[in-house]
Write an enzyme that holds these catalytic residues in place. Structure first.
Site, PDB file in Angstrom:
ATOM      1  N   ASP A  31       1.036  -1.483  -0.112  1.00 55.05           N
ATOM      2  CA  ASP A  31       0.024  -0.123  -0.063  1.00 55.05           C
ATOM      3  C   ASP A  31       0.865   1.148   0.036  1.00 55.05           C
ATOM      4  O   ASP A  31       2.104   1.182   0.655  1.00 55.05           O
ATOM      5  CB  ASP A  31      -0.874  -0.045   1.311  1.00 55.05           C
ATOM      6  CG  ASP A  31      -2.130   0.970   1.059  1.00 55.05           C
ATOM      7  OD1 ASP A  31      -1.852   2.058   0.979  1.00 55.05           O
ATOM      8  OD2 ASP A  31      -3.146   0.363   1.180  1.00 55.05           O
ATOM      9  N   TYR A 139     -14.303   6.941 -12.884  1.00 50.83           N
ATOM     10  CA  TYR A 139     -13.971   5.785 -11.943  1.00 50.83           C
ATOM     11  C   TYR A 139     -14.663   4.558 -12.458  1.00 50.83           C
ATOM     12  O   TYR A 139     -13.866   3.577 -12.328  1.00 50.83           O
ATOM     13  CB  TYR A 139     -14.436   6.169 -10.479  1.00 50.83           C
ATOM     14  CG  TYR A 139     -14.657   5.076  -9.360  1.00 50.83           C
ATOM     15  CD1 TYR A 139     -13.358   4.481  -9.060  1.00 50.83           C
ATOM     16  CD2 TYR A 139     -16.028   4.457  -8.923  1.00 50.83           C
ATOM     17  CE1 TYR A 139     -13.447   3.256  -8.063  1.00 50.83           C
ATOM     18  CE2 TYR A 139     -15.894   3.311  -8.033  1.00 50.83           C
ATOM     19  CZ  TYR A 139     -14.776   2.911  -7.846  1.00 50.83           C
ATOM     20  OH  TYR A 139     -15.006   1.700  -6.847  1.00 50.83           O
ATOM     21  N   ASN A 168     -22.987  -0.785  -2.048  1.00 57.96           N
ATOM     22  CA  ASN A 168     -22.701   0.120  -0.970  1.00 57.96           C
ATOM     23  C   ASN A 168     -21.984  -0.858   0.248  1.00 57.96           C
ATOM     24  O   ASN A 168     -22.858  -1.314   1.061  1.00 57.96           O
ATOM     25  CB  ASN A 168     -23.762   1.097  -0.460  1.00 57.96           C
ATOM     26  CG  ASN A 168     -24.124   1.835  -1.566  1.00 57.96           C
ATOM     27  OD1 ASN A 168     -24.773   1.303  -2.643  1.00 57.96           O
ATOM     28  ND2 ASN A 168     -24.020   3.203  -1.391  1.00 57.96           N
ATOM     29  N   HIS A 185     -19.485   8.491   1.802  1.00 54.17           N
ATOM     30  CA  HIS A 185     -20.460   7.474   1.798  1.00 54.17           C
ATOM     31  C   HIS A 185     -21.578   7.965   2.936  1.00 54.17           C
ATOM     32  O   HIS A 185     -20.994   8.588   4.269  1.00 54.17           O
ATOM     33  CB  HIS A 185     -19.920   6.417   2.438  1.00 54.17           C
ATOM     34  CG  HIS A 185     -18.985   5.611   1.371  1.00 54.17           C
ATOM     35  ND1 HIS A 185     -18.189   4.521   1.501  1.00 54.17           N
ATOM     36  CD2 HIS A 185     -18.898   5.872  -0.198  1.00 54.17           C
ATOM     37  CE1 HIS A 185     -17.855   4.225   0.344  1.00 54.17           C
ATOM     38  NE2 HIS A 185     -18.159   4.968  -0.531  1.00 54.17           N
ATOM     39  N   PHE A 202     -27.142  16.297   4.460  1.00 53.15           N
ATOM     40  CA  PHE A 202     -28.130  16.515   3.366  1.00 53.15           C
ATOM     41  C   PHE A 202     -28.724  15.467   2.694  1.00 53.15           C
ATOM     42  O   PHE A 202     -27.898  14.402   2.521  1.00 53.15           O
ATOM     43  CB  PHE A 202     -27.134  17.301   2.510  1.00 53.15           C
ATOM     44  CG  PHE A 202     -26.782  18.658   3.058  1.00 53.15           C
ATOM     45  CD1 PHE A 202     -27.520  19.711   3.108  1.00 53.15           C
ATOM     46  CD2 PHE A 202     -25.508  19.005   3.693  1.00 53.15           C
ATOM     47  CE1 PHE A 202     -27.313  21.362   3.413  1.00 53.15           C
ATOM     48  CE2 PHE A 202     -25.112  19.995   4.105  1.00 53.15           C
ATOM     49  CZ  PHE A 202     -25.903  21.347   3.892  1.00 53.15           C
ATOM     50  N   ARG A 217     -30.739   2.423  -1.594  1.00 56.40           N
ATOM     51  CA  ARG A 217     -29.504   1.948  -2.111  1.00 56.40           C
ATOM     52  C   ARG A 217     -29.460   0.478  -1.151  1.00 56.40           C
ATOM     53  O   ARG A 217     -30.111   0.274  -0.347  1.00 56.40           O
ATOM     54  CB  ARG A 217     -28.329   2.724  -1.398  1.00 56.40           C
ATOM     55  CG  ARG A 217     -28.299   3.954  -2.374  1.00 56.40           C
ATOM     56  CD  ARG A 217     -27.831   3.746  -3.851  1.00 56.40           C
ATOM     57  NE  ARG A 217     -27.597   5.133  -4.593  1.00 56.40           N
ATOM     58  CZ  ARG A 217     -28.669   5.600  -5.273  1.00 56.40           C
ATOM     59  NH1 ARG A 217     -29.988   4.961  -5.267  1.00 56.40           N
ATOM     60  NH2 ARG A 217     -28.615   6.738  -5.849  1.00 56.40           N
TER      61      ARG A 217
END
Length: 328
Positions: A31, A139, A168, A185, A202, A217
């Site tokens: 990483d 993406y 998700n 997220h 929001f 979702r």
């Protein structure tokens, strides 16, 4: 098995690495820590800091690896629209370098972290693997292109490969959960409001064609996702590239998520309606029937209350102790 995990200091990669170690596998993590966090690397894993395109050959030639789990990627939709060059470089070019290094070192078993963003705006739900793929942002386009590349490597060079298209991902496992510097997220954003790190959440539109007017979702628990990776790894077939959708098969609206977060945390969590965002579908729900049939995978933690409770257990201790875990 001896496994190379790219992006193993990120949210999904670190949880999968933890579960692999618990099951007795040997794990080496690569990483570059651009979005991942060194503290998220599980104990027992060998860690190499660097960009996979620069270190893949050296790492793969240093030991007899059995397979690669490839999580390393840039993954912010909005950022990909603003900086497509970075996404093609970090996602597509890096993956091609990894695949070539695998070929040179005769490591030809790979599980790839793909995404539901490859489908774009679905024509029908639930979304199956044979749905049209029309990504609406760079993406999703980079991930779809990588899927095509892996297919060609499987056919030409005998790679045994699986791409897992997540919906998700949410929740936490042990000491690892969502804690990004730039959070997009819904569940972690709502929990940040509960902690007082944000003033309000929001809701982008309350006039959608759904029961309560907010988008729906499909949320999959991170631990269930880890199980799917292990099942895919164990059943990969030489010369074949399989693609599976991973979701719970159940949909929850934005209002349902906020209400569940209020219930779990005991906080009011102010919410405000904002204009719709361009490109947001009203409903995104996965069909995971293929994964259940061919992998024998069945999500065990599909209840929204469980997902939010696990996320809150992580987020609340993070806020209290002000220590960081996974940012990726």
């Amino acid at each position: 098995m001896k496994l190379l995990v790219t992006g193993g200091a990120g949210y999904v990669g670190s949880v999968c690495s933890t579960v692999l170690l618990e099951q007795g596998h040997e794990v080496t993590i690569v990483d570059n820590l651009t979005t991942g966090n060194r503290d998220a690397v599980p104990l027992g894993a060998t860690f190499v800091e660097g960009d996979i395109k620069d270190v893949a050959d050296n790492v793969l030639s240093s030991d007899s690896f059995d397979a690669v789990l490839h999580f390393a990627a840039r993954s912010l939709v909005g950022e990909s629209v603003e900086k497509p060059d970075e996404y093609w470089q970090h996602n597509m070019v890096t993956t091609l370098a990894l695949l070539d290094a695998m070929k040179r070192n005769n490591v030809r078993n790979i599980v790839f972290s793909s995404t539901a963003a490859t489908y774009g705006e679905p024509e029908t739900v639930p979304i199956t693997e044979d749905a049209p793929t029309h990504p609406t942002n760079p993406y999703g386009a980079t991930k779809l292109s990588i899927d095509y590349a892996i297919t060609s490597y499987a056919h030409a060079y005998g790679f045994a490969a699986t791409s897992l298209r997540y919906f998700n991902v949410a929740g936490a496992y042990g000491l690892v959960g969502e804690n990004r510097e730039i959070e997009t997220h819904l569940i972690p954003l709502v929990l940040q409001v509960a902690l007082g790190h944000r003033d309000k959440i929001f809701m982008f539109g309350d006039d959608w064609p759904t029961e309560d007017g907010t988008p729906i979702r499909d949320y999959i628990h991170i631990r269930d996702l880890a199980d799917a990776h292990i099942l895919a790894l164990q059943s990969n077939v030489e010369g074949s590239h399989r693609i599976f959708n991973l979701g719970s098969g159940e949909g929850y609206s934005v209002k349902q998520v906020i209400d569940t977060c209020r219930e779990v945390t005991g906080h009011l969590i102010p919410a405000e309606v904002a204009p719709r965002r361009a490109g947001d579908p009203a409903v995104l729900i996965a069909s995971s029937a293929k994964a259940q049939s061919e992998l024998g995978w069945k999500p065990q933690r599909t209840d929204l209350h469980t997902i939010v409770s696990d996320a809150w257990a992580f987020t609340s201790q993070l806020g209290d102790k002000a220590h960081s875990a996974s940012r990726g």
